[in-house]
Design an enzyme around this catalytic site. Structure first.
Site, PDB file in Angstrom:
ATOM      1  N   ASP A  65      14.820   2.550  18.173  1.00  0.00           N
ATOM      2  CA  ASP A  65      16.186   3.003  17.811  1.00  0.00           C
ATOM      3  C   ASP A  65      16.322   4.497  17.492  1.00  0.00           C
ATOM      4  OD1 ASP A  65      16.504   0.307  18.059  1.00  0.00           O
ATOM      5  OD2 ASP A  65      17.189  -0.056  16.007  1.00  0.00           O
ATOM      6  N   GLU A 106      19.636  -0.218  19.208  1.00  0.00           N
ATOM      7  CA  GLU A 106      20.499  -1.208  18.550  1.00  0.00           C
ATOM      8  C   GLU A 106      21.942  -0.935  18.960  1.00  0.00           C
ATOM      9  OE1 GLU A 106      20.256  -1.408  14.235  1.00  0.00           O
ATOM     10  OE2 GLU A 106      22.023  -2.703  14.123  1.00  0.00           O
ATOM     11  N   LYS A 162      19.217  -4.167  21.980  1.00  0.00           N
ATOM     12  CA  LYS A 162      19.111  -5.288  21.036  1.00  0.00           C
ATOM     13  C   LYS A 162      20.341  -5.330  20.130  1.00  0.00           C
ATOM     14  CE  LYS A 162      16.207  -2.675  17.746  1.00  0.00           C
ATOM     15  NZ  LYS A 162      16.987  -2.761  16.512  1.00  0.00           N
ATOM     16  N   LYS A 182      18.429  -6.315  14.244  1.00  0.00           N
ATOM     17  CA  LYS A 182      17.478  -5.360  13.679  1.00  0.00           C
ATOM     18  C   LYS A 182      16.110  -5.524  14.350  1.00  0.00           C
ATOM     19  CE  LYS A 182      20.748  -4.075  10.920  1.00  0.00           C
ATOM     20  NZ  LYS A 182      21.609  -2.983  11.404  1.00  0.00           N
ATOM     21  N   VAL A 194      13.061   4.422  13.747  1.00  0.00           N
ATOM     22  CA  VAL A 194      13.875   4.346  12.530  1.00  0.00           C
ATOM     23  C   VAL A 194      14.632   3.024  12.490  1.00  0.00           C
ATOM     24  CG1 VAL A 194      14.099   6.841  12.397  1.00  0.00           C
ATOM     25  CG2 VAL A 194      15.848   5.540  13.617  1.00  0.00           C
ATOM     26  N   THR A 195      14.950   2.580  11.239  1.00  0.00           N
ATOM     27  CA  THR A 195      14.415   3.100  10.007  1.00  0.00           C
ATOM     28  C   THR A 195      13.231   2.234   9.570  1.00  0.00           C
ATOM     29  OG1 THR A 195      15.908   1.740   8.643  1.00  0.00           O
ATOM     30  CG2 THR A 195      16.704   3.925   9.264  1.00  0.00           C
ATOM     31  N   CYS A 222      14.809  -1.659  10.922  1.00  0.00           N
ATOM     32  CA  CYS A 222      14.468  -2.136  12.269  1.00  0.00           C
ATOM     33  C   CYS A 222      12.973  -2.058  12.580  1.00  0.00           C
ATOM     34  CB  CYS A 222      15.303  -1.398  13.308  1.00  0.00           C
ATOM     35  SG  CYS A 222      17.042  -1.903  13.223  1.00  0.00           S
ATOM     36  N   GLN A 263      -2.423  -6.450   1.316  1.00  0.00           N
ATOM     37  CA  GLN A 263      -3.044  -7.772   1.455  1.00  0.00           C
ATOM     38  C   GLN A 263      -3.914  -7.859   2.718  1.00  0.00           C
ATOM     39  OE1 GLN A 263      -0.276 -11.111   0.214  1.00  0.00           O
ATOM     40  NE2 GLN A 263       1.255  -9.486   0.577  1.00  0.00           N
TER      41      GLN A 263
HETATM   42  C1  C5J Z   1      17.855   0.500  12.204  1.00  0.00           C
HETATM   43  C2  C5J Z   1      19.701   0.140  10.714  1.00  0.00           C
HETATM   44  N1  C5J Z   1      17.597   0.880  13.433  1.00  0.00           N
HETATM   45  N2  C5J Z   1      19.116   0.810   9.720  1.00  0.00           N
HETATM   46  N3  C5J Z   1      19.122   0.069  11.934  1.00  0.00           N
HETATM   47  O1  C5J Z   1      17.019   0.547  11.335  1.00  0.00           O
HETATM   48  O2  C5J Z   1      20.788  -0.381  10.550  1.00  0.00           O
END
Ligand code: C5J
Length: 235
Positions: free
Chosen positions: A31, A79, A136, A139, A164-165, A169, A209
């Site tokens: 994204d 996205e 897509k 997320k 990002v972020t 996502c 973990q």
């Molecule tokens: C992504 C969002 N790409 N933060 N989307 O992280 O809404």
């Protein structure tokens, strides 16, 4: 990779180094769109300081160039939603109190709508025609997309993940990929968040973990591990 025989590289990572067969590894860039990175897009309508994300661009560009040099499969995601919003659940569109909602007209076209300028990937990381672009609606990059089929077609087992972020996502996609059996190696400096503390925590959650969701590395470590491969480019 242009050569189908296995070529291995060891990447310094946390919680431990990981050996990757580069022929079974893809670079997955999440994204890196104008809607998240630039003023006037979806990220800013939610009240975020989009300048926080700029730090990820150069590290991603460096790894993208190396991946291109080696012939590694490169997958970009975006996205966004169809112009009629038929793939945008009302629960997503109506949430919060943004200055503009998904589908509203903004300075880079309709917010988070496929085909609009804001939906496109930033020029610095623009996909080559030969690279895969996955659109897509959610997320996670596996939900309602062809990503699984693409990765299976190319025999991919390992993902170098950036974008990002970090906590939205990137994390969602890493969790989806982990459940599907992929080894996810996340580039700490190739990810960013509007909230630096969420970036840190998002990475910690992945590598805690014993690497519950995957591994965390950085662009320098990937470049070092990939360097021998760049001299093996088939012509
Ligand atoms: C992504 C969002 N790409 N933060 N989307 O992280 O809404």
């Amino acid at each position: 990779m242009t050569n189908s025989s296995a070529t291995f590289g060891k990447v310094a990572a946390e919680p431990e180094p990981i050996e990757l067969d580069w022929t079974k590894t893809a670079l997955l860039i999440i994204d890196m769109q104008r809607d998240f990175m630039e003023p006037g897009g979806f990220g800013e309508t939610l009240g975020n300081d989009v300048s926080q994300l700029a730090r990820a661009v150069k590290p991603i560009a460096a790894v993208l160039n190396a991946a291109r040099d080696t012939g590694m499969l490169v997958v970009h995601t975006r996205e966004g939603h169809l112009p009629d919003l038929s793939d945008a659940p009302p629960a997503k569109v109506e949430r919060g109190a943004p200055s503009l909602r998904i589908g509203d007209p903004g300075p880079m076209g309709r917010i988070l709508i496929r085909g609009e300028a804001g939906h496109d990937i930033i020029p610095e990381l623009y996909p080559l025609d030969s690279e895969v672009v996955i659109d897509k609606p959610g997320k996670g990059a596996f939900y309602a997309t062809e990503l699984s089929d693409v990765l299976q077609k190319y025999g991919i087992e390992n993902l170098l993940v950036c974008g990002v972020t970090t906590e939205v996502c990137v994390n969602t996609t890493v969790r989806e990929a982990n459940d599907r059996g992929y080894r996810c190696v996340v580039l700490s400096d190739g990810c960013a968040s509007y909230f630096p503390e969420f970036h840190e925590m998002g990475l910690k959650m992945i590598k805690a973990q014993g690497g519950i969701f995957g591994w965390v590395t950085d662009s320098a470590a990937v470049l070092e591990a990939l360097l021998p491969e760049t001299s093996k480019i088939a012509v």
